[in-house]
Write an enzyme that holds these catalytic residues in place. Structure first.
Site, mmCIF file in Angstrom:
data_model
loop_
_atom_site.group_PDB
_atom_site.id
_atom_site.type_symbol
_atom_site.label_atom_id
_atom_site.label_comp_id
_atom_site.label_asym_id
_atom_site.label_seq_id
_atom_site.Cartn_x
_atom_site.Cartn_y
_atom_site.Cartn_z
ATOM 1 N N GLY A 120 0.836 -1.190 0.000
ATOM 2 C CA GLY A 120 0.000 0.000 0.000
ATOM 3 C C GLY A 120 0.873 1.243 0.000
ATOM 4 N N VAL A 121 0.245 2.407 0.145
ATOM 5 C CA VAL A 121 0.982 3.659 0.060
ATOM 6 C C VAL A 121 1.248 4.199 1.458
ATOM 7 C CG1 VAL A 121 -0.113 4.164 -2.140
ATOM 8 C CG2 VAL A 121 -1.078 5.106 -0.031
ATOM 9 N N ASN B 97 3.768 6.279 4.581
ATOM 10 C CA ASN B 97 4.994 6.364 5.338
ATOM 11 C C ASN B 97 5.532 4.990 5.748
ATOM 12 O OD1 ASN B 97 7.005 7.647 6.693
ATOM 13 N ND2 ASN B 97 5.633 9.009 7.835
ATOM 14 N N GLU C 179 -0.350 -2.582 -6.984
ATOM 15 C CA GLU C 179 -1.240 -1.713 -7.748
ATOM 16 C C GLU C 179 -0.653 -0.334 -7.998
ATOM 17 O OE1 GLU C 179 -4.755 -1.812 -5.298
ATOM 18 O OE2 GLU C 179 -4.141 -0.066 -4.160
ATOM 19 N N ASN D 223 -10.884 6.960 3.111
ATOM 20 C CA ASN D 223 -10.573 6.874 1.683
ATOM 21 C C ASN D 223 -11.394 5.774 1.010
ATOM 22 O OD1 ASN D 223 -8.653 8.879 2.072
ATOM 23 N ND2 ASN D 223 -7.018 7.415 2.457
ATOM 24 N N GLY E 80 -7.472 -1.663 -3.117
ATOM 25 C CA GLY E 80 -7.130 -3.016 -3.526
ATOM 26 C C GLY E 80 -6.781 -3.935 -2.363
ATOM 27 N N LYS F 207 -4.228 10.331 16.942
ATOM 28 C CA LYS F 207 -4.655 11.576 17.623
ATOM 29 C C LYS F 207 -3.813 11.853 18.859
ATOM 30 C CE LYS F 207 -8.822 12.971 15.701
ATOM 31 N NZ LYS F 207 -9.852 13.984 15.825
#
Lengths: 501, 501
Positions: free
Chosen positions: A268-269, A271, A293, A383, A387, A407
C-alpha cells in the site's frame, strides 16, 4: 506538439479547447475518468467541467455527474468537481478532501469497492450507463491506437463502454512511456479463460489502448505533470514497523516457506510502506519482484539499486524528485516496470497464484483480528478499501500495519471491536504496530486476542484490552469470540465525545 | 471383501481392527480426517479412538487430538470425539452439537477458515505438524492407488503431509464411484500455474488418490453408510425465498447479463437451498451446470430430470431415498458428477472465471449489507463460514438468504449492525428473505439500507429499523454509513436478555 503526439489525422481534426470538450458532458452523465493514485488523470477538462457546473449552479440549474475512476486522483479533478458539488456519485476509491467532505456530508453517494471488481461490474451495468470516457494518454499513433499515461486503471473498460470519448493528450508526461503497458481484456463469463500470468513479469497483452475512433468527440492537448505524491522520510514508528516485518520475512525464509528472494511484494501507500521498502532496499534480499497496484518512490529506489528486478503495477505515482529520475532513465525503467489494467494488477486469480506478500495500512484492528480500513469511528469515510481486499484474501501473507496510537495518543488503533469491518478474521494473518508483530496464522480467536494485545497494542491501552477480554470470557454467550456487546463500542463512544479511548 | 476392495497385497497385510488402528494415534497428535458434509468420513476408527480417549481419561491421563477435516462430519466422528472432550482443536468447519458445545464452552479451539484456504495453510505449516491421516476410501487398486469415497475434501493434502496413514475401506459405499473423482494438486508459490478449468465439467487430474505405501500403518475394513442428510420438504418461507431468486434470475437473463442456461450454480445446504433447486427443476431453464462444494438431493433431482447437465463438487451428501437412486444409477451419475479436492471446488480463481451464481444461507444481515454467517449474538459459534466466502467474493452473483425472523418471531434477521462480520458490504450483492429481494449492486450504503429495510425485513421490525437509520443519519459523525454506536447492539442485547429484538 500535435503532429508528434497525435499522429492520427482524424483525431487531430478533433482537437478542441478544454472548455469545448467539457461541453460534451451533460448534466446527469456518468463519466469514466482515467487516474489512479494521483497519476494519469485528465488535467484540464475536469476543471473546465467544474467551471461549467459552477456557472449552471449560478443560474439555478442542477448539473451533477457520476465520477468513476481507477482510484484516487488529484485536486484538479476530485478537488474541483466536488468543490462545486458537481459529483453526484463517486466510485471506487478516493482520497481527496473535497470529495471526502461531500461523501460524509451526504451530498455524494460513494460506492467503495474492491478495485478488481470494478471493470466487470461496470461491464455488467451494475453502476448504470457510462456516458462519457475522459482519458489521459501520452500519445496517439497514426492508426488511432493510444499510448497510455502513467496509470492504466479502468481505462480499457471506460473506452469500451462509453458512448462518447474525450482524450487528453498530455505532452507534460514522457512519450517514452510507450511500451511499458500491457493491456489485456478479460472476457465476461461464460467466455472467460485462465489469465496466463505465472510470473510478475509475464506480458500477456499489447502496449496500446484501443478506441472506436467514431466515438471520440474531442481531443484536448495538455502539458501538465501528475500530482506530486508527497514522500516523507519514514519516522521512528514506521521504521520500527518495517523492522518487525523484515525480521518476520527472514523467519519465513528460514522456515523454508518462501524462497530467498521472497514472493512478489504488494505494498500500500504511505509512510510505513516507504519504510518497509527502504528496509528491503538495505536488506539481504536480491532479485525481488513486485505484483502491486501502485509503484512509488520506494520501489523505484529498489529498481535503481537492482534489488527489485521487476515490478508489475497499474500506476506509477512518484514524488517530484523520483519523477526526475524516472524520466531521465525511462529506457531502463521501461524494461523493469509493467503497467496493467487494474482488473489484472489486482486480480484474485493472480494474487493467489503468485502468492503475494501483501502489506497494507489500516485505521484500526480489533483483538480478534478484524480490520477496519475505511470508516473513522464507524460512520465516516476516510478513503476506501482500494485493492487491499483483492490482495489480502488471496495473498501468501496478508499483513496489516499501523502505528498503535492516533490523535496524539488519545486513540488506540487496537480496540475491543472494530467499528467497521473491511477485512474479516478469516483474511488477516499478521498485524503489526511499532510495538511488535502478531502472527495470527492458525490461531483461534481467543488465542489471537492474547497475542494482539501483547504484541500490537500500546502499553497504556493493554490493561483495558486485557480486562475487556477477561470479562468477555466470563460474561459472553459463547467462547468462540467473547464480546460484551453492551460495551464493545465504549472506546469509540469516548472518542466521539473527544475523550481518550 | 478384502480381495476385491483391497487389491494391493502389501496393504492387505496391514488390515487390522479399528481398535488396533486407533492405537497408532497418540495424545497430542494432529489428525487429518476425511469427510465433508457428512459424507466420506471414517466410520469406525474415530469411535475406537474415542473409546481409547475415554479409557485414558478414566485413568486420569490427558488424551486429546487436533481434528482437521474437509468440513462437517457426523456423530460417529465429531460427536464421539468431542463427546469425550477428546478434540483439543478443530478446523475448518463443523456442524455437530457435541463439537459446537466444546467450542462454545471454551474446551476446544476452533479455527473457522475459508475452505479453499485450508490445504495451502496446512502445507505451509500454519496449523502445525500433521501426524496422522485417517481417510475413508471405497477401494485400493493393485498398485496402491486409492479410490476416493463420497467426498474428496482435503484428502490429497492430508495423505501428503501426514507421517502415518490409516485407511478405512468402506464396502458399504458403492465401488462404482471409481472414475467420478478428479484429483489435481496445486503447487505452492512460486511454482503455481493457472488451473486449467474453463467449464464446470473440465477434468484436469486423475481419478485416484495416491499415498506413499510405506506411510500406511493400518487398513480397516468397514461396511457403513454415510450420515443420512435429512431432506425436509421446503416450507412456505423457503418457497417464497426461492420464488424471489428465480424471478431475479429471469430478470438477469432478460437483461442479457447471463446466458439462458444461467451460469454455474453454487448452493449452500438446507431447506432454502432445496427450495431453490426444486424451483429451478420446475422452471424454464435447460442445460444448467453447477460448480459447488456439496451436491445434495436437489441437484440430484435436477440431474435426473435432465435440467442439470453437469455438477462439479467435492462431496455428495444425500438423504437415504436419494442415495438409493444414486446407487442404482451410478453409471449415469458418474458421467454427470465430478468430485474434486475442496481446494479446487472452492478455488477463487475458478469461481471468478466461471462467474458462479452463489447462494448461501446466513444468520443475520444488517441494513448496510454486511452478513454474519457464523456467530449467534456475536460470540457463540454456530457452524462456520465454510465455502461461502470463497464463492461470494468471486461470484457473478453473491446471494445471501434467510427467513426474516428467528426464534418464533422474537428475533429479526435484519438488524442495524450485525454482531459479527463474515461477508463485508463489499462482497454481498443480493439479500433475500421471504418478503423480498434487495439487489444491492451499485448502491452506496444508505441506498442499500432503504432497500434492505423495505424488501427484506419483517414488517413488524421495519419501523424500528427505519427509525434507527433516520436517527443515525441525523446523529452520526459521517454520512457514508451512519451508525449510532451507543445503541447499534441494543437489538442483540435485548435478545441476550431473552426479549424480542
Amino acid at each position: 506538439m500535435s503532429e508528434s503526439r497525435i499522429q492520427n489525422a482524424a483525431l487531430r481534426g478533433k482537437i478542441v479547447s478544454a472548455d469545448e470538450a467539457a461541453a460534451f458532458i451533460h448534466p446527469g452523465d456518468n463519466v469514466g475518468v482515467s487516474g489512479f493514485t494521483g497519476s494519469g488523470h485528465p488535467k484540464e477538462v475536469p476543471q473546465a467541467l467544474a467551471r461549467r457546473i459552477a456557472a449552471a449552479t449560478g443560474r439555478g440549474e442542477s448539473f451533477r455527474v457520476g465520477v468513476w475512476t481507477g482510484a484516487s486522483t488529484a485536486p484538479e479533478l476530485d478537488g474541483v468537481l466536488f468543490g462545486v458539488n458537481g459529483g453526484s456519485m463517486r466510485l471506487p476509491y478516493q482520497s481527496d478532501p473535497e470529495c471526502r467532505k461531500r461523501i460524509n456530508s451526504g451530498d455524494a453517494w460513494y460506492i467503495d469497492a474492491h478495485l478488481s471488481h470494478v471493470a466487470q461490474n461496470a461491464a455488467w451495468g451494475h453502476y448504470g450507463k457510462l456516458d462519457v470516457a475522459l482519458i489521459e494518454v501520452v500519445g496517439i499513433l497514426e492508426d488511432g491506437r493510444l499510448v497510455p499515461s502513467t496509470s492504466v486503471g479502468n481505462n480499457p473498460t471506460w473506452l469500451e463502454l462509453a458512448d462518447r470519448v474525450i482524450l487528453e493528450v498530455n505532452s507534460g508526461l514522457n512519450a517514452k512511456l510507450e511500451g511499458m503497458h500491457d493491456i489485456y481484456t478479460v472476457a465476461l463469463p461464460p467466455h472467460r479463460q485462465a489469465i496466463p500470468i505465472a510470473r510478475a513479469d509475464d506480458r500477456i497483452g499489447d502496449p496500446y489502448l484501443r478506441v472506436d475512433l467514431d466515438k471520440v468527440v474531442a481531443v484536448v492537448e495538455t502539458d501538465c505533470p501528475d500530482r506530486d505524491t508527497k514522500f516523507s522520510e519514514p519516522d521512528e514508528n514506521s521504521r520500527r514497523i518495517a523492522g518487525h516485518i523484515l525480521e518476520f520475512l527472514q523467519y519465513e525464509v528460514k522456515k523454508g516457506r518462501i524462497p530467498a528472494n521472497l514472493l512478489p511484494l504488494q505494498s500500500g501507500v504511505g509512510n510505513v510502506a516507504n519504510a518497509v521498502m527502504a528496509g528491503l532496499n538495505d536488506g539481504p534480499y536480491e532479485n525481488l519482484t513486485a505484483y502491486t497496484e501502485v509503484l512509488q518512490d520506494g520501489m523505484l529506489d529498489m529498481i535503481r539499486s537492482g534489488k527489485l528486478v521487476y515490478a508489475s503495477s497499474t500506476a506509477v505515482s512518484l514524488s517530484k524528485e523520483a519523477l526526475a529520475d524516472f524520466n531521465a532513465n525511462l529506457d531502463i525503467y521501461r524494461k523493469r516496470i509493467i503497467l496493467r489494467p487494474q482488473e489484472i494488477s489486482n486480480h484474485p486469480e493472480i494474487a493467489r497464484r503468485l502468492g503475494v506478500i501483501s502489506m497494507n495500512g489500516m485505521l484500526e484492528a480489533d483483538i480478534y483480528g478484524n480490520v477496519n480500513s475505511t470508516h473513522v469511528l464507524g460512520s465516516k469515510m476516510m478513503n476506501g478499501i482500494g485493492g487491499s481486499g483483492d490482495f489480502a484474501r488471496n495473498a501468501y501473507l496478508s499483513i496489516f500495519m499501523t502505528p498503535s496510537l492516533a490523535k496524539n495518543g488519545a486513540l488506540s488503533c487496537v480496540v475491543p471491536m472494530v467499528s467497521h469491518v473491511d477485512h474479516t478474521e478469516h483474511d488477516v494473518q499478521v498485524l503489526v504496530t511499532e510495538h511488535g508483530l502478531a502472527d495470527l496464522r492458525g490461531l483461534a480467536p481467543r488465542q489471537r486476542a492474547k497475542l494482539v494485545i501483547e504484541k500490537c497494542a500500546d502499553p497504556k491501552f493493554r490493561p483495558a484490552l486485557a480486562d475487556y477480554l477477561a470479562r468477555a470470557e466470563k460474561g459472553a454467550n459463547g467462547q468462540q469470540t467473547p464480546h460484551l456487546l453492551g460495551e464493545a463500542y465504549d472506546w469509540h463512544l469516548r472518542a466521539l465525545r473527544g475523550e481518550s479511548m
